[in-house]
Scaffold this motif. Structure first.
Motif, PDB file in Angstrom:
ATOM      1  N   GLN A 179       0.828  -1.205   0.000  1.00  0.00           N
ATOM      2  CA  GLN A 179       0.000   0.000   0.000  1.00  0.00           C
ATOM      3  C   GLN A 179       0.860   1.252   0.000  1.00  0.00           C
ATOM      4  O   GLN A 179       0.589   2.195  -0.740  1.00  0.00           O
ATOM      5  CB  GLN A 179      -0.923   0.023   1.214  1.00  0.00           C
TER       6      GLN A 179
ATOM      7  N   ALA B 231       1.165   4.172  -2.856  1.00  0.00           N
ATOM      8  CA  ALA B 231       0.974   5.578  -2.532  1.00  0.00           C
ATOM      9  C   ALA B 231       2.121   6.415  -3.085  1.00  0.00           C
ATOM     10  O   ALA B 231       1.901   7.476  -3.678  1.00  0.00           O
ATOM     11  CB  ALA B 231       0.869   5.761  -1.024  1.00  0.00           C
TER      12      ALA B 231
ATOM     13  N   ASP C 273     -13.299  15.212  -5.466  1.00  0.00           N
ATOM     14  CA  ASP C 273     -12.959  13.802  -5.246  1.00  0.00           C
ATOM     15  C   ASP C 273     -11.459  13.580  -5.311  1.00  0.00           C
ATOM     16  O   ASP C 273     -10.905  12.795  -4.546  1.00  0.00           O
ATOM     17  CB  ASP C 273     -13.658  12.908  -6.269  1.00  0.00           C
TER      18      ASP C 273
ATOM     19  N   VAL D 283      -9.946  14.785  -2.062  1.00  0.00           N
ATOM     20  CA  VAL D 283     -10.299  13.855  -0.980  1.00  0.00           C
ATOM     21  C   VAL D 283      -9.434  12.599  -1.081  1.00  0.00           C
ATOM     22  O   VAL D 283      -8.891  12.119  -0.080  1.00  0.00           O
ATOM     23  CB  VAL D 283     -11.805  13.504  -1.019  1.00  0.00           C
ATOM     24  N   ASN D 284      -9.280  12.074  -2.296  1.00  0.00           N
ATOM     25  CA  ASN D 284      -8.446  10.880  -2.489  1.00  0.00           C
ATOM     26  C   ASN D 284      -6.991  11.152  -2.139  1.00  0.00           C
ATOM     27  O   ASN D 284      -6.316  10.307  -1.542  1.00  0.00           O
ATOM     28  CB  ASN D 284      -8.555  10.383  -3.932  1.00  0.00           C
TER      29      ASN D 284
ATOM     30  N   ALA E 223      -5.896  13.356   0.025  1.00  0.00           N
ATOM     31  CA  ALA E 223      -5.794  13.473   1.479  1.00  0.00           C
ATOM     32  C   ALA E 223      -5.820  12.099   2.144  1.00  0.00           C
ATOM     33  O   ALA E 223      -5.043  11.827   3.069  1.00  0.00           O
ATOM     34  CB  ALA E 223      -6.927  14.344   2.014  1.00  0.00           C
ATOM     35  N   GLU E 224      -6.687  11.228   1.664  1.00  0.00           N
ATOM     36  CA  GLU E 224      -6.747   9.871   2.216  1.00  0.00           C
ATOM     37  C   GLU E 224      -5.450   9.116   1.937  1.00  0.00           C
ATOM     38  O   GLU E 224      -4.944   8.398   2.799  1.00  0.00           O
ATOM     39  CB  GLU E 224      -7.937   9.120   1.634  1.00  0.00           C
ATOM     40  N   ASP E 225      -4.923   9.284   0.736  1.00  0.00           N
ATOM     41  CA  ASP E 225      -3.672   8.630   0.346  1.00  0.00           C
ATOM     42  C   ASP E 225      -2.525   9.125   1.219  1.00  0.00           C
ATOM     43  O   ASP E 225      -1.681   8.345   1.674  1.00  0.00           O
ATOM     44  CB  ASP E 225      -3.401   8.911  -1.124  1.00  0.00           C
TER      45      ASP E 225
ATOM     46  N   ALA F 101      -2.772  10.367   4.285  1.00  0.00           N
ATOM     47  CA  ALA F 101      -2.956   9.826   5.638  1.00  0.00           C
ATOM     48  C   ALA F 101      -2.533   8.362   5.716  1.00  0.00           C
ATOM     49  O   ALA F 101      -1.886   7.947   6.686  1.00  0.00           O
ATOM     50  CB  ALA F 101      -4.413   9.989   6.071  1.00  0.00           C
ATOM     51  N   GLN F 102      -2.866   7.579   4.698  1.00  0.00           N
ATOM     52  CA  GLN F 102      -2.486   6.168   4.690  1.00  0.00           C
ATOM     53  C   GLN F 102      -0.973   5.999   4.608  1.00  0.00           C
ATOM     54  O   GLN F 102      -0.401   5.121   5.269  1.00  0.00           O
ATOM     55  CB  GLN F 102      -3.147   5.444   3.523  1.00  0.00           C
ATOM     56  N   THR F 103      -0.323   6.837   3.818  1.00  0.00           N
ATOM     57  CA  THR F 103       1.130   6.747   3.675  1.00  0.00           C
ATOM     58  C   THR F 103       1.825   7.064   4.989  1.00  0.00           C
ATOM     59  O   THR F 103       2.733   6.345   5.417  1.00  0.00           O
ATOM     60  CB  THR F 103       1.613   7.712   2.574  1.00  0.00           C
TER      61      THR F 103
ATOM     62  N   GLN G 286       0.484   6.934   8.005  1.00  0.00           N
ATOM     63  CA  GLN G 286       0.140   5.898   8.980  1.00  0.00           C
ATOM     64  C   GLN G 286       0.965   4.633   8.751  1.00  0.00           C
ATOM     65  O   GLN G 286       1.443   4.013   9.709  1.00  0.00           O
ATOM     66  CB  GLN G 286      -1.340   5.571   8.909  1.00  0.00           C
TER      67      GLN G 286
END
Length: 97
Positions: free
Chosen positions: A4, A8, A31, A34-35, A37-39, A41-43, A45
């Motif tokens: 993942q 990213a 969109d 938003v994507n 920002a989510e990407d 945050a995942q990176t 984390q």
């Protein structure tokens, strides 16, 4: 987890240049942000989780260095985008009414 964060980082490096934006509607732009920002945050984390695992000896040093590099790239990208938004806002404020 490593795959993942790899995806990213690849999505950050394969994004289109800012000088040639694709025509998008407002909803698609929303969109996209938003994507992103989510990407982001995942990176970050995933980097934190890899760092925690490395501290207790459950991750190899290579994975830790890779996760930290991906997190650094994500943060640098976010800071650059933020700086451009602030710069554009300041330019708008300087415009005569």
């Amino acid at each position: 987890m490593d795959i993942q964060s790899l995806f990213a980082a690849q999505s950050y490096t394969s994004s289109k240049p800012a000088l040639q934006p694709a025509p998008e509607t407002a909803e698609n732009t929303k969109d996209t942000f938003v994507n992103m920002a989510e990407d982001f945050a995942q990176t970050v984390q995933a980097g934190e989780e890899t760092a925690k695992a490395a501290m207790v000896g459950q991750a190899d040093p290579h994975a830790l260095v890779q996760a930290l590099a991906q997190s650094e790239l994500a943060v640098e990208t976010a800071v650059t985008v933020r700086n451009k938004v602030v710069e554009a806002y300041q330019e708008i404020l300087r415009m005569p009414v």
